[in-house]
Design an enzyme around this catalytic site. Structure first.
Site, PDB file in Angstrom:
ATOM      1  CB  SER A 103      -0.907   0.007   1.233  1.00 55.41           C
ATOM      2  OG  SER A 103      -1.785   1.123   1.229  1.00 55.41           O
ATOM      3  NE  ARG A 355      -3.197  -7.511  -2.970  1.00 53.51           N
ATOM      4  CZ  ARG A 355      -4.403  -7.982  -3.326  1.00 53.51           C
ATOM      5  NH1 ARG A 355      -4.855  -7.776  -4.541  1.00 53.51           N
ATOM      6  NH2 ARG A 355      -5.128  -8.671  -2.477  1.00 53.51           N
ATOM      7  CB  THR A 391      -5.205   1.352   6.422  1.00 56.23           C
ATOM      8  OG1 THR A 391      -4.373   1.050   5.292  1.00 56.23           O
ATOM      9  CG2 THR A 391      -4.716   0.570   7.623  1.00 56.23           C
ATOM     10  CB  CYS A 550       0.668  -9.253 -16.160  1.00 57.61           C
ATOM     11  SG  CYS A 550       1.632 -10.124 -14.891  1.00 57.61           S
ATOM     12  CB  CYS A 575       1.963 -14.919  -9.933  1.00 56.98           C
ATOM     13  SG  CYS A 575       0.401 -14.222  -9.342  1.00 56.98           S
ATOM     14  CB  CYS A 578      -1.225  -7.631  -8.558  1.00 56.47           C
ATOM     15  SG  CYS A 578      -1.438  -8.019 -10.314  1.00 56.47           S
ATOM     16  CB  CYS A 581      -4.404 -11.664 -14.853  1.00 57.00           C
ATOM     17  SG  CYS A 581      -4.273 -12.730 -13.393  1.00 57.00           S
TER      18      CYS A 581
END
Length: 606
Positions: A103, A355, A391, A550, A575, A578, A581
């Site tokens: 984040s 992310r 958050t 991606c 990978c 995130c 895709c």
């Protein structure tokens, strides 16, 4: 004349490539995962025992982010206050708490103040209080400042710049200190149901399966966790949350969720470029006016003797239309802006990650409760986009979920035999600041969807902020993100600058900084419902957008060994979880499922 010839040559090349792609009707098998190819039809599994060990717990929490950790802490706090025995179990797919967390992050401490009032004394890693706010519109060569003052959603005084993974790791320690069980490296893979149809719990993923889908000699079945109430706090676009939502029609009356992808780097910068407590955001360049997104640059306070640290990131709304957009390369391009570049000259990039994040807000909220459980945090869509914060809402929703769950367990309403719906949780959410602030800003994000794009969105958001969201209408996002992608023939390819390896970087060297690791000999967890679709439709109509959206180089279109056209190659080991895709695939053919527990990125305070 020369420009016209080059343009014509490119068009011919694109048409030729398209013809080559379609030349072959042979589509090699890609997906071997049991969710696509059931084991009961596979003779290799005939004599393999499929029994699982079961654990029973009172409250089960899926996901160890801010929402899940807050839920675990709050549940055990109440149990201690009441002197009650209560088993609280949290499953986290990362190898250690905080390992998959990414984040910005600029955190409003309102929920933490409530959950752990003495967090400063207990050493919570909130060390950088915001001292200065800056906001600007970038043009190709300049910056237009936009004032930030108290009352605006992006006013950050009183908030803290944090490395969220470190905060989550600290919260994990607090959860265990009050008696919660935190199980890292345990990926929830399947849902379990009672005879009455209510949720009974989850099963973790099996281990010891070969890449071809066959059992290894070391094959072990996952564990079952049976609970009285299950709280899903998986974060954005959670694997199990997707299944729960479909099973109980939780999204039946809401709009499709809208998403963005956030990419982030940590930089050690020169001391003269470091301004601890400065929070800066930009909109505009390098994105066009019809592509939503922007940047953040957060200056972190460090201990004496440590290198000055700056977090820089870029967010691109996944409702973009041009299939040639590469969010990763837009981020790299952003750093070349004459206003931004000097901040990082002479510095060193030490971390990278990405992310997906929820952007839909009020219009996209699902029903958060169902028989046997509820949704909390980003998996329910509680991010406040204009504030660029989620958050505090994640933590608050986790706390409310825990309070409801504990009441139901201790009163005997929720048992292992009967699945009860925690309806009081939804009522508490509606009375909390979570729902109130999401409703207030509900029209800001969808206002960017007009023909005026960025400029119309900024103007409308200013108006909506002025009236505090009290306008008597609610704007629509206009459909799912994946449906907004245009065919490649309707768009122009984008020329991105080549990385210089100093300020801008290539994808693979970036992924190397994530610490990503998966067991290589396991079925790809990026599953395809139909192995022919990537070439037959995505490549033919959209020029293979998965190779660009991606942020980890998972998807590549490579020549067929026979020379007849191309095939999709999935580099699952790259990978970084995130989920982009699964969200942006125009055919909705990709289904992201969990790999073996413990796999994925190993972020250190991202």
């Amino acid at each position: 004349m020369a420009t016209a010839l080059v343009s014509s040559s490119r068009q011919v090349g694109r048409l030729t490539n398209a013809a080559r792609r379609l030349y072959s009707d042979v589509y090699p098998k890609i997906t071997t995962h049991y969710t696509i190819h059931p084991r009961d039809k596979d003779p290799r599994w005939k004599d393999v025992s499929m029994e699982r060990v079961a654990e029973e717990t009172d409250i089960l929490i899926i996901g160890g982010g801010p929402a899940g950790m807050a839920a675990a802490i709050r549940a055990r706090q109440i149990a201690e206050e009441k002197g009650a025995e209560l088993r609280v179990t949290l499953l986290e797919k990362a190898a250690e708490a905080g390992g998959h967390i990414l984040s910005g992050a600029c955190v409003d401490p309102i929920a933490l103040n409530e959950l752990i009032p003495d967090w400063k004394e207990k050493g919570a890693p909130l060390n950088t209080e915001v001292t200065s706010d800056k906001f600007g519109l970038l043009t190709k060569s300049g910056r237009i400042p936009i004032p930030v003052f108290a009352g605006l959603p992006n006013y950050n005084h009183g908030n803290y710049v944090v490395r969220l993974g470190h905060l989550v790791r600290w919260m994990s320690e607090q959860a265990e200190a009050v008696g919660a069980e935190v199980w890292p490296g345990c990926a929830g893979a399947e849902l379990l149901f009672r005879d009455d149809g209510s949720l009974k719990g989850v099963a973790t993923g099996d281990v010891g399966i070969s890449k071809d889908g066959s059992p290894k000699d070391m094959f072990e079945r996952g564990m079952e966790f049976h609970s009285k109430i299950t709280i899903f706090a998986e974060g954005c676009h959670g694997h199990l949350t997707k299944m729960v939502s479909n099973k109980f029609n939780l999204r039946e009356k809401s709009e499709p969720q809208s998403y963005g992808i956030g990419l982030k780097e940590l930089w050690e910068v020169k001391p003269e470029n470091h301004k601890p407590g400065l929070v800066e955001h930009t909109i505009g360049w390098p994105l066009d006016k019809n592509t939503y997104g922007g940047s953040f640059i957060y200056h972190l306070k460090v201990e004496e003797g440590e290198a000055p640290l700056v977090a820089v990131g870029f967010v691109v709304g996944l409702d973009y239309a041009n299939p040639y957009i590469s969010p990763f390369r837009e981020f790299q391009k952003f750093k070349t802006h004459p206003y931004v570049k000097p901040m990082f000259e002479g510095g060193t990039r030490i971390a990278y990650g990405a992310r997906a994040l929820v952007e839909g807000g009020w219009q996209c909220l699902p029903v958060p409760v169902f028989p046997g459980g509820c949704l909390a945090g980003d998996t329910a869509g509680f991010l406040n986009v204009p504030r660029i914060k989620g958050t505090h809402n994640a933590m608050k929703s986790g706390m409310l979920a825990a309070e409801t769950a504990v009441d139901m367990v201790l009163s005997g309403v929720a048992t292992h035999e009967t699945g009860a719906t925690p309806t009081a949780y939804e009522d508490k959410l509606k009375e909390s600041y979570v729902y109130k602030e999401l409703k207030q800003v509900r029209n800001c994000r969808p206002s960017f969807h007009t023909s005026l794009g960025l400029y119309g969105g900024v103007a409308y958001s200013a108006f909506s902020t002025l009236v505090r969201g009290k306008e008597p209408w609610t704007l629509s996002h206009g459909g799912a993100d994946h449906a907004r992608l245009k065919p490649s023939k309707a768009c122009q390819p984008i020329e991105y600058p080549k990385p210089d390896g100093v300020l801008t970087f290539d994808l693979l060297s970036s992924v190397a900084l994530t610490g990503t690791n998966h067991e290589a000999d396991q079925p790809a967890h990026l599953t395809l419902k139909d192995d022919s679709v990537p070439v037959k439709r995505n490549l033919a109509e959209f020029d293979g957008p998965e190779a660009r959206f991606c942020p980890a180089g998972v998807y590549e279109f490579v020549p067929m060994e026979t020379g007849d056209g191309q095939r999709l190659q999935i580099n699952a080991q790259n990978c970084i979880h995130c989920k982009t895709c699964d969200i942006k695939d125009p055919s909705q053919n990709i289904n992201w499922v969990v790999p073996e527990g413990g796999g994925g990125p190993a972020y250190n305070g991202m």
